[in-house]
Design a protein around this motif. Structure first.
Motif, mmCIF file in Angstrom:
data_model
loop_
_atom_site.group_PDB
_atom_site.id
_atom_site.type_symbol
_atom_site.label_atom_id
_atom_site.label_comp_id
_atom_site.label_asym_id
_atom_site.label_seq_id
_atom_site.Cartn_x
_atom_site.Cartn_y
_atom_site.Cartn_z
ATOM 1 N N SER A 91 0.790 -1.218 -0.151
ATOM 2 C CA SER A 91 0.050 -0.161 0.019
ATOM 3 C C SER A 91 0.915 1.505 -0.050
ATOM 4 N N PRO A 122 -7.481 2.740 0.485
ATOM 5 C CA PRO A 122 -8.772 2.017 0.373
ATOM 6 C C PRO A 122 -8.748 0.914 -0.781
ATOM 7 N N THR A 123 -7.969 1.220 -1.990
ATOM 8 C CA THR A 123 -7.708 0.335 -2.983
ATOM 9 C C THR A 123 -7.088 -1.140 -2.227
ATOM 10 N N GLN A 125 -7.090 -2.023 0.745
ATOM 11 C CA GLN A 125 -7.775 -2.793 1.453
ATOM 12 C C GLN A 125 -8.905 -3.707 0.740
ATOM 13 N N GLY A 126 -9.248 -3.134 -0.457
ATOM 14 C CA GLY A 126 -10.117 -3.854 -1.360
ATOM 15 C C GLY A 126 -9.495 -5.248 -1.775
ATOM 16 N N ALA A 129 -9.494 -7.479 1.353
ATOM 17 C CA ALA A 129 -11.014 -7.956 1.513
ATOM 18 C C ALA A 129 -11.169 -9.225 0.411
ATOM 19 N N GLY A 155 -11.993 7.439 2.574
ATOM 20 C CA GLY A 155 -11.741 5.955 2.568
ATOM 21 C C GLY A 155 -12.233 5.300 3.755
ATOM 22 N N ARG A 157 -12.301 2.511 6.634
ATOM 23 C CA ARG A 157 -11.962 0.988 6.770
ATOM 24 C C ARG A 157 -12.955 0.322 5.857
ATOM 25 N N HIS A 158 -12.492 -0.792 5.395
ATOM 26 C CA HIS A 158 -13.371 -1.598 4.092
ATOM 27 C C HIS A 158 -13.932 -2.626 5.531
ATOM 28 N N PRO A 159 -15.235 -2.770 5.102
ATOM 29 C CA PRO A 159 -15.865 -3.873 5.982
ATOM 30 C C PRO A 159 -15.559 -5.304 5.709
ATOM 31 N N GLY A 160 -14.724 -5.476 4.779
ATOM 32 C CA GLY A 160 -14.373 -6.903 4.604
ATOM 33 C C GLY A 160 -12.990 -7.066 5.399
#
Length: 208
Positions: A91, A122-123, A125-126, A129, A155, A157-160
């Protein structure tokens, strides 16, 4: 930075604010050459000139970012060496934000296997996930946890993903304000520096 600049604009409406990204290889250059009054820098590699003052704002710890359901997701903390055999999502671009990760992994006896690279939290984290790998990301880049009461960063935290502290060692990046000493006599610059200090205070406590 955003709340500090908003407060400066409110309290000093006649001041023009020119915010820009600078050369990550030499972040002090704009201040040293008089083109900027203040810069935010990560762990400067070189000592600034005598006419530039470095003000420590905070130490920003890196946490493990795991896919939900990962074998280590139930741990309260994770020893860094436990991530040695994982595939990694990067990242950070090369430079002072990536160096704490590489140095900590080296201290734990391994080099991370980056299989996916993103320079956007954010990317990244995607990708985590989606199960493409795990990552280490700084807390400021991840935003607050649920119910923290801290304003979210862009952005969030990603929920996944699941975020867990790491140890042995814990990577940390140090954030400084580099200020031209002659500019410290200007009320708007002093106000901006104080706003940055106040904004950093809750994060200093959270990282302690």
């Amino acid at each position: 930075m955003a709340p500090a600049l908003a407060g400066l604009r409110r309290d000093h409406p006649g001041v023009r604010i020119d915010l820009r990204m600078t050369d990550p290889e030499d972040p002090l250059l704009e201040v040293e050459q008089g083109r900027a009054d203040l810069a935010l820098v990560i762990a400067p590699r070189t000592r600034p000139r005598e006419d530039v003052e470095l003000v420590h704002l905070l130490d920003d710890a890196y946490d493990a970012v795991l896919p939900a359901g990962h074998r280590l997701a139930s741990r309260e903390t994770i020893a860094l060496v436990e991530l040695a055999d994982e595939q990694w999502v990067g990242s950070e671009p090369p430079g002072p934000c990536l160096e704490p990760v590489l140095e900590a992994c080296a201290a734990a006896g391994f080099s991370p296997d980056f299989v996916v690279q993103s320079e956007d939290y954010p990317t990244a984290q995607g990708f985590v996930a989606a199960g493409l790998g795990i990552g280490l990301m700084p807390r400021m880049g991840l935003g607050p946890g649920p119910g923290s009461g801290t304003p979210a960063v862009a952005g969030g935290r990603h929920p996944g993903v699941v975020v867990r502290p790491v140890r042995d060692p814990r990577p940390v990046r140090s954030v400084y304000a580099a200020v031209r000493k002659v500019s410290l006599g200007r009320p708007p610059v002093r106000a901006l520096l104080e706003a940055l200090r106040q904004g950093a205070a809750p994060r200093r406590s959270a990282s302690a």
